[in-house]
Design an enzyme around this catalytic site. Structure first.
Site, PDB file in Angstrom:
ATOM      1  N   SER A   1       0.830  -1.215   0.000  1.00  0.00           N
ATOM      2  CA  SER A   1       0.000   0.000   0.000  1.00  0.00           C
ATOM      3  C   SER A   1       0.859   1.258   0.000  1.00  0.00           C
ATOM      4  CB  SER A   1      -0.895   0.031   1.237  1.00  0.00           C
ATOM      5  OG  SER A   1      -1.657  -1.132   1.335  1.00  0.00           O
TER       6      SER A   1
HETATM    7  N1  SAH Z   1       0.717  -5.223   4.385  1.00  0.00           N
HETATM    8  C1  SAH Z   1       1.266  -5.664   3.132  1.00  0.00           C
HETATM    9  C2  SAH Z   1       0.293  -5.483   2.000  1.00  0.00           C
HETATM   10  C3  SAH Z   1       0.220  -6.691   1.156  1.00  0.00           C
HETATM   11  S1  SAH Z   1      -1.116  -6.731   0.012  1.00  0.00           S
HETATM   12  C4  SAH Z   1       2.622  -5.029   2.869  1.00  0.00           C
HETATM   13  O1  SAH Z   1       3.049  -4.166   3.633  1.00  0.00           O
HETATM   14  O2  SAH Z   1       3.266  -5.428   1.895  1.00  0.00           O
HETATM   15  C5  SAH Z   1      -2.269  -7.761   0.831  1.00  0.00           C
HETATM   16  C6  SAH Z   1      -1.844  -9.153   1.139  1.00  0.00           C
HETATM   17  O3  SAH Z   1      -2.946  -9.841   1.682  1.00  0.00           O
HETATM   18  C7  SAH Z   1      -1.396  -9.981  -0.068  1.00  0.00           C
HETATM   19  O4  SAH Z   1      -0.087 -10.396   0.134  1.00  0.00           O
HETATM   20  C8  SAH Z   1      -2.362 -11.161  -0.081  1.00  0.00           C
HETATM   21  O5  SAH Z   1      -1.757 -12.374  -0.477  1.00  0.00           O
HETATM   22  C9  SAH Z   1      -2.781 -11.198   1.366  1.00  0.00           C
HETATM   23  N2  SAH Z   1      -4.036 -11.901   1.646  1.00  0.00           N
HETATM   24  C10 SAH Z   1      -5.209 -11.893   0.969  1.00  0.00           C
HETATM   25  N3  SAH Z   1      -6.101 -12.678   1.569  1.00  0.00           N
HETATM   26  C11 SAH Z   1      -5.492 -13.210   2.675  1.00  0.00           C
HETATM   27  C12 SAH Z   1      -5.880 -14.120   3.708  1.00  0.00           C
HETATM   28  N4  SAH Z   1      -7.093 -14.661   3.766  1.00  0.00           N
HETATM   29  N5  SAH Z   1      -4.988 -14.414   4.658  1.00  0.00           N
HETATM   30  C13 SAH Z   1      -3.737 -13.897   4.657  1.00  0.00           C
HETATM   31  N6  SAH Z   1      -3.311 -13.056   3.707  1.00  0.00           N
HETATM   32  C14 SAH Z   1      -4.170 -12.705   2.729  1.00  0.00           C
END
Ligand code: SAH
Length: 285
Positions: free
Chosen positions: A127
């Site tokens: 993000s």
């Molecule tokens: N906080 C992260 C943002 C990653 S984007 C950062 O700083 O990089 C969101 C993430 O959520 C993705 O990696 C995706 O794989 C994960 N995601 C989606 N659904 C999920 C679930 N049910 N459990 C765990 N992770 C999930």
């Protein structure tokens, strides 16, 4: 598991001028070491001591020649965040302290301190700094002193978990994509962050062993707030998560930032601004 080996290029980008990202970021040879199922990984995590006396000022590894340059870029990013309305000094300090460039691919490091989301592989994105700061500010709004435990759903590259680690007593961050879980572990290694546990699993189920949480923050948007998160939230705790709006006549689905406060008398739901996050999905890959 179909993850590709993460090979870090040996030629480094030219930004910031003296930046050397090679320290602690060698070729990933650990990919085979991913636990074949979440239960194994969670067991490994269980071995980590769970209670820390107070937030730890991390011994951040500062690669040679990087210190001044990247902190200047971060200071600029932080003043922009302040001008955009982020006021919590704890959040601004954590954003200043966390090396965002170390969490993105080296080819994107020159954009790390711009207010933009960036791809992190596996179709996912990190993000914008502004969104990370806003959500963490909301998470800790009105809370002082011992900030307790936080659960993050969607570790991705680990950046937001690293920011959280400066403010919360303890952080549990869970990722469903094995390749990203592994990448986050690799990204964390040089910083020796001791109060954060990276987990591989389906975050829609939360992580009951770490509950109750003072805060739960989701980095992916689902159709609703998962019941498991509500169950695992402490009284007085807060969930901050993007949730898809049910707009029947729109081709593109919209998300809003939703805040859930759990009180002695029940739940309070507040719907805030429109946001754009990757989808929350169940199961692991
Ligand atoms: N906080 C992260 C943002 C990653 S984007 C950062 O700083 O990089 C969101 C993430 O959520 C993705 O990696 C995706 O794989 C994960 N995601 C989606 N659904 C999920 C679930 N049910 N459990 C765990 N992770 C999930």
């Amino acid at each position: 598991m179909s993850g590709k080996p993460i090979i870090k290029p040996t030629v480094k980008p030219s930004f910031p001028a003296k930046m050397d990202l090679s320290v602690g970021k060698g070729v990933n040879t650990r990919l085979q070491a991913i636990a074949p199922n979440p239960a194994q990984t969670l067991q490994r995590v269980k071995a980590i001591p769970s209670a820390l006396a107070k937030p730890v000022p991390h011994a951040t590894a500062v690669p040679m020649g990087l210190g001044m340059d990247s902190s200047t870029f971060r200071a600029r990013m932080v003043s922009k965040l302040a001008s955009q309305g982020i006021t919590d000094a704890r959040v601004l300090n954590a954003m200043q302290a966390t090396h965002r460039h170390s969490f993105v691919d080296t080819a994107l490091a020159n954009q790390a301190y711009e207010d933009t989301s960036l791809p992190i592989g596996w179709g996912q994105t990190i993000s914008k700094p502004n969104v990370v700061a806003r959500m963490i500010e909301l998470l800790f709004e009105g809370k002082t002193g011992n900030l307790g435990r936080v659960l993050e759903i969607g570790t991705g590259c680990g950046y937001q978990a690293a920011v959280l680690s400066h403010i919360a007593l303890e952080v549990y961050s869970i990722e469903r994509v094995a390749g990203l879980y592994e990448k986050a572990r690799e990204n964390f290694r040089p910083f020796r962050i001791k109060n954060t546990h990276l987990l591989f699993g389906d975050g829609m189920l939360g992580f009951p062993k770490g509950a109750p949480y003072t805060g739960i923050i989701a980095a992916a948007g689902g159709d609703a707030i998962a019941q498991a998160w509500i169950d695992q939230l402490a009284i007085g705790g807060r969930i901050v998560a993007p949730v898809t709006n049910k707009v029947a006549d729109k081709a593109v689905s919209e998300q809003s930032l939703v805040v859930i406060d759990k009180t002695e008398t029940g739940l309070k739901r507040t719907v805030l601004e429109l946001v754009q996050f990757v989808p929350l999905k169940s199961g692991v890959i």
